[in-house]
Motif scaffolding. Sequence first.
Motif, PDB file in Angstrom:
ATOM      1  N   ILE A  49       0.844  -1.208   0.015  1.00  0.00           N
ATOM      2  CA  ILE A  49      -0.038  -0.186   0.019  1.00  0.00           C
ATOM      3  C   ILE A  49       0.834   1.464  -0.023  1.00  0.00           C
ATOM      4  O   ILE A  49       1.800   1.239   0.754  1.00  0.00           O
ATOM      5  CB  ILE A  49      -0.894   0.288   1.132  1.00  0.00           C
ATOM      6  CG1 ILE A  49      -1.843  -1.224   1.341  1.00  0.00           C
ATOM      7  CG2 ILE A  49      -1.830   1.385   1.326  1.00  0.00           C
ATOM      8  CD1 ILE A  49      -2.515  -1.552   2.635  1.00  0.00           C
ATOM      9  N   THR A  50       0.435   2.337  -0.753  1.00  0.00           N
ATOM     10  CA  THR A  50       1.310   3.362  -0.850  1.00  0.00           C
ATOM     11  C   THR A  50       0.176   4.630  -0.362  1.00  0.00           C
ATOM     12  O   THR A  50      -0.981   4.610  -0.722  1.00  0.00           O
ATOM     13  CB  THR A  50       1.760   3.738  -2.385  1.00  0.00           C
ATOM     14  OG1 THR A  50       0.726   3.979  -3.236  1.00  0.00           O
ATOM     15  CG2 THR A  50       2.642   2.716  -2.707  1.00  0.00           C
ATOM     16  N   ASP A  51       1.081   5.673   0.293  1.00  0.00           N
ATOM     17  CA  ASP A  51       0.088   6.678   0.840  1.00  0.00           C
ATOM     18  C   ASP A  51       0.746   7.827  -0.083  1.00  0.00           C
ATOM     19  O   ASP A  51       1.745   8.076  -0.090  1.00  0.00           O
ATOM     20  CB  ASP A  51       0.409   6.879   2.321  1.00  0.00           C
ATOM     21  CG  ASP A  51      -0.139   8.150   2.817  1.00  0.00           C
ATOM     22  OD1 ASP A  51      -0.473   9.160   2.284  1.00  0.00           O
ATOM     23  OD2 ASP A  51      -0.503   7.840   4.138  1.00  0.00           O
ATOM     24  N   SER A  52      -0.235   8.463  -0.976  1.00  0.00           N
ATOM     25  CA  SER A  52       0.143   9.449  -1.745  1.00  0.00           C
ATOM     26  C   SER A  52       0.148  10.827  -1.195  1.00  0.00           C
ATOM     27  O   SER A  52       1.279  11.747  -1.547  1.00  0.00           O
ATOM     28  CB  SER A  52      -0.950   9.563  -2.904  1.00  0.00           C
ATOM     29  OG  SER A  52      -2.244   9.924  -2.077  1.00  0.00           O
ATOM     30  N   GLY A  53      -0.218  10.885  -0.096  1.00  0.00           N
ATOM     31  CA  GLY A  53       0.057  11.997   0.819  1.00  0.00           C
ATOM     32  C   GLY A  53       1.395  12.195   1.270  1.00  0.00           C
ATOM     33  O   GLY A  53       2.160  13.152   1.553  1.00  0.00           O
ATOM     34  N   THR A  54       2.066  11.077   1.890  1.00  0.00           N
ATOM     35  CA  THR A  54       3.097  11.069   2.593  1.00  0.00           C
ATOM     36  C   THR A  54       4.457  10.459   1.828  1.00  0.00           C
ATOM     37  O   THR A  54       5.656  10.688   1.941  1.00  0.00           O
ATOM     38  CB  THR A  54       3.052  10.158   3.865  1.00  0.00           C
ATOM     39  OG1 THR A  54       2.870   9.016   3.627  1.00  0.00           O
ATOM     40  CG2 THR A  54       2.327  10.907   4.888  1.00  0.00           C
ATOM     41  N   GLY A  55       3.886   9.686   0.891  1.00  0.00           N
ATOM     42  CA  GLY A  55       4.801   8.851  -0.109  1.00  0.00           C
ATOM     43  C   GLY A  55       5.338   7.578   0.489  1.00  0.00           C
ATOM     44  O   GLY A  55       6.231   6.917   0.077  1.00  0.00           O
ATOM     45  N   GLU A  56       4.801   7.247   1.711  1.00  0.00           N
ATOM     46  CA  GLU A  56       5.214   6.120   2.473  1.00  0.00           C
ATOM     47  C   GLU A  56       4.701   4.674   1.647  1.00  0.00           C
ATOM     48  O   GLU A  56       3.602   5.140   1.051  1.00  0.00           O
ATOM     49  CB  GLU A  56       4.565   6.279   3.907  1.00  0.00           C
ATOM     50  CG  GLU A  56       5.248   7.166   4.921  1.00  0.00           C
ATOM     51  CD  GLU A  56       4.781   6.981   6.144  1.00  0.00           C
ATOM     52  OE1 GLU A  56       5.164   7.431   6.998  1.00  0.00           O
ATOM     53  OE2 GLU A  56       3.425   6.550   6.242  1.00  0.00           O
ATOM     54  N   VAL A  57       5.429   3.865   1.690  1.00  0.00           N
ATOM     55  CA  VAL A  57       5.060   2.411   1.144  1.00  0.00           C
ATOM     56  C   VAL A  57       4.921   1.539   2.224  1.00  0.00           C
ATOM     57  O   VAL A  57       5.905   1.375   3.062  1.00  0.00           O
ATOM     58  CB  VAL A  57       6.331   2.141  -0.154  1.00  0.00           C
ATOM     59  CG1 VAL A  57       5.855   0.667  -0.340  1.00  0.00           C
ATOM     60  CG2 VAL A  57       6.524   3.001  -1.063  1.00  0.00           C
ATOM     61  N   HIS A  58       4.013   0.854   2.526  1.00  0.00           N
ATOM     62  CA  HIS A  58       3.775  -0.129   3.563  1.00  0.00           C
ATOM     63  C   HIS A  58       3.687  -1.542   2.780  1.00  0.00           C
ATOM     64  O   HIS A  58       2.990  -1.796   2.198  1.00  0.00           O
ATOM     65  CB  HIS A  58       2.281   0.165   4.282  1.00  0.00           C
ATOM     66  CG  HIS A  58       2.135   1.535   4.830  1.00  0.00           C
ATOM     67  ND1 HIS A  58       2.097   1.479   6.155  1.00  0.00           N
ATOM     68  CD2 HIS A  58       2.219   2.798   4.461  1.00  0.00           C
ATOM     69  CE1 HIS A  58       1.977   2.847   6.583  1.00  0.00           C
ATOM     70  NE2 HIS A  58       2.128   3.564   5.412  1.00  0.00           N
ATOM     71  N   VAL A  59       4.502  -2.309   3.501  1.00  0.00           N
ATOM     72  CA  VAL A  59       4.833  -3.593   2.943  1.00  0.00           C
ATOM     73  C   VAL A  59       4.254  -4.624   4.008  1.00  0.00           C
ATOM     74  O   VAL A  59       4.973  -4.861   5.113  1.00  0.00           O
ATOM     75  CB  VAL A  59       6.340  -3.799   2.799  1.00  0.00           C
ATOM     76  CG1 VAL A  59       6.322  -5.354   2.095  1.00  0.00           C
ATOM     77  CG2 VAL A  59       6.863  -2.947   1.601  1.00  0.00           C
TER      78      VAL A  59
END
Length: 73
Positions: free
Chosen positions: A18-28
Amino acid sequence: MASVAQWHASPRRGALVITDSGTGEVHVPLSLFHLDQHQGDVDLVLSHTEATELQEFLSVPTAGRAISVAAAR
């Protein structure tokens, strides 16, 4: 107490990155195991830059060369 060598993490079956377009974080999504016994689930949270670097690092041993794959945003 269990040795760290007896623990490992694997991608969680059926779960999507999952990616968070607001923070740029990628959750694996990962599953944690002690030996072969499931202990729980956790997300590895990476910055967009960290995720890109990890992908490039892992592509070399698996493909024999660096692979550039468009990062999800």
